[in-house]
Enzyme design. Structure first.
Site, PDB file in Angstrom:
ATOM      1  N   GLY A 157       0.845  -1.193   0.000  1.00  0.00           N
ATOM      2  CA  GLY A 157       0.000   0.000   0.000  1.00  0.00           C
ATOM      3  C   GLY A 157       0.877   1.238   0.000  1.00  0.00           C
ATOM      4  O   GLY A 157       1.986   1.213   0.535  1.00  0.00           O
ATOM      5  N   GLN A 213       3.087   9.917   1.098  1.00  0.00           N
ATOM      6  CA  GLN A 213       4.361   9.187   1.231  1.00  0.00           C
ATOM      7  C   GLN A 213       5.315   9.438   0.065  1.00  0.00           C
ATOM      8  O   GLN A 213       6.468   9.035   0.128  1.00  0.00           O
ATOM      9  CB  GLN A 213       4.105   7.679   1.345  1.00  0.00           C
ATOM     10  CG  GLN A 213       3.433   7.290   2.647  1.00  0.00           C
ATOM     11  CD  GLN A 213       3.275   5.789   2.726  1.00  0.00           C
ATOM     12  OE1 GLN A 213       2.338   5.236   2.162  1.00  0.00           O
ATOM     13  NE2 GLN A 213       4.200   5.134   3.402  1.00  0.00           N
ATOM     14  N   CYS A 226       5.461   0.210   7.780  1.00  0.00           N
ATOM     15  CA  CYS A 226       5.112   1.322   6.905  1.00  0.00           C
ATOM     16  C   CYS A 226       6.346   1.664   6.084  1.00  0.00           C
ATOM     17  O   CYS A 226       7.450   1.726   6.628  1.00  0.00           O
ATOM     18  CB  CYS A 226       4.691   2.522   7.749  1.00  0.00           C
ATOM     19  SG  CYS A 226       4.290   3.980   6.774  1.00  0.00           S
ATOM     20  N   LEU A 227       6.165   1.882   4.783  1.00  0.00           N
ATOM     21  CA  LEU A 227       7.311   2.214   3.918  1.00  0.00           C
ATOM     22  C   LEU A 227       8.007   3.498   4.374  1.00  0.00           C
ATOM     23  O   LEU A 227       9.190   3.669   4.109  1.00  0.00           O
ATOM     24  CB  LEU A 227       6.845   2.372   2.465  1.00  0.00           C
ATOM     25  CG  LEU A 227       6.372   1.096   1.755  1.00  0.00           C
ATOM     26  CD1 LEU A 227       5.868   1.437   0.358  1.00  0.00           C
ATOM     27  CD2 LEU A 227       7.471   0.050   1.693  1.00  0.00           C
ATOM     28  N   HIS A 287      -4.849   1.508   7.324  1.00  0.00           N
ATOM     29  CA  HIS A 287      -3.514   2.107   7.345  1.00  0.00           C
ATOM     30  C   HIS A 287      -3.409   3.255   6.321  1.00  0.00           C
ATOM     31  O   HIS A 287      -2.946   4.350   6.649  1.00  0.00           O
ATOM     32  CB  HIS A 287      -2.473   1.010   7.052  1.00  0.00           C
ATOM     33  CG  HIS A 287      -1.047   1.463   7.097  1.00  0.00           C
ATOM     34  ND1 HIS A 287      -0.153   1.008   8.050  1.00  0.00           N
ATOM     35  CD2 HIS A 287      -0.350   2.313   6.304  1.00  0.00           C
ATOM     36  CE1 HIS A 287       1.021   1.583   7.832  1.00  0.00           C
ATOM     37  NE2 HIS A 287       0.940   2.364   6.774  1.00  0.00           N
ATOM     38  N   GLU A 288      -3.880   2.996   5.089  1.00  0.00           N
ATOM     39  CA  GLU A 288      -3.760   4.016   4.035  1.00  0.00           C
ATOM     40  C   GLU A 288      -4.721   5.177   4.267  1.00  0.00           C
ATOM     41  O   GLU A 288      -4.364   6.337   4.048  1.00  0.00           O
ATOM     42  CB  GLU A 288      -3.985   3.402   2.651  1.00  0.00           C
ATOM     43  CG  GLU A 288      -3.013   2.295   2.257  1.00  0.00           C
ATOM     44  CD  GLU A 288      -1.550   2.605   2.516  1.00  0.00           C
ATOM     45  OE1 GLU A 288      -1.146   3.778   2.417  1.00  0.00           O
ATOM     46  OE2 GLU A 288      -0.804   1.661   2.849  1.00  0.00           O
ATOM     47  N   HIS A 305      -3.231   7.441   6.749  1.00  0.00           N
ATOM     48  CA  HIS A 305      -2.179   8.288   6.159  1.00  0.00           C
ATOM     49  C   HIS A 305      -2.778   9.589   5.635  1.00  0.00           C
ATOM     50  O   HIS A 305      -2.171  10.654   5.745  1.00  0.00           O
ATOM     51  CB  HIS A 305      -1.513   7.580   4.969  1.00  0.00           C
ATOM     52  CG  HIS A 305      -0.250   6.844   5.319  1.00  0.00           C
ATOM     53  ND1 HIS A 305       0.825   7.456   5.907  1.00  0.00           N
ATOM     54  CD2 HIS A 305       0.105   5.542   5.153  1.00  0.00           C
ATOM     55  CE1 HIS A 305       1.801   6.555   6.085  1.00  0.00           C
ATOM     56  NE2 HIS A 305       1.386   5.383   5.642  1.00  0.00           N
TER      57      HIS A 305
END
Ligand SMILES: [Zn+2]
Length: 169
Positions: free
Chosen positions: A45, A50, A92-93, A134-135, A138
């Site tokens: 994701g 990000q 998380c990236l 999660h997304e 963000h």
């Protein structure tokens, strides 16, 4: 085009993003680039903040390129319904190398617009449910570490500050 992933500490990750209002070729290109950037970073994701773009836009593929139908575009997503509980390590990236168990609902229904602006509803379980939450978070400027205990979160932030000082973040 592959975008570099913005890391924790950059304020763009912690501010609410702006709604997507124009569904044009430029947005289609951005979505394509987001998928490419996500795959390159080995993620399932990716939210626009990000890559430094403060827009309410995210892409998800929990099959990691195995199923083309699993590629989801979430523009202006809203969580409609959640159910149950599920605990699993989450990462998380934008916070690489760290993973911590997070308890979230097992089943989640969202409403979002696709790349053409068409509204749709979709229900996901476990990993997909987790990705939806999660997304979407963000896009509200919220990171998964907000679900950890203050102790764990502070420890993580201390480690990150050390990495920043060493120029390794
Ligand atoms: Zn993330």
């Amino acid at each position: 085009m592959i975008y570099p992933i913005v890391k924790f500490g950059n304020p763009v990750l912690e501010k609410p993003a702006e709604p997507v209002t124009v569904f044009d070729d430029e947005l289609k290109k951005l979505v394509e680039d987001m998928f490419e950037s996500m795959y390159e970073a080995h993620g399932v994701g990716l939210a626009a903040p990000q890559i430094g773009i403060s827009k309410r836009l995210a892409v998800i593929d929990v099959t990691f390129q195995e199923d083309p139908d699993a590629k989801l575009v979430l523009a202006n997503p809203e969580v409609l319904h959640t159910e149950g509980k599920h605990t699993q390590p989450e990462g998380c990236l934008s916070i690489p190398e760290f993973r911590e168990p997070v308890t979230r609902p097992r089943k989640v229904t969202i409403r979002a617009q696709d790349v053409n602006g068409k509204w749709y509803e979709k229900t996901g379980e476990e990993l997909l449910a987790r990705a939806f939450l999660h997304e979407t978070e963000h896009l509200h400027g919220k990171l998964y570490i907000s679900h950890l205990s203050a102790l764990k979160r502070d420890l993580m932030k201390r480690k990150i500050r050390k990495l920043m000082k060493a120029g390794e973040w």
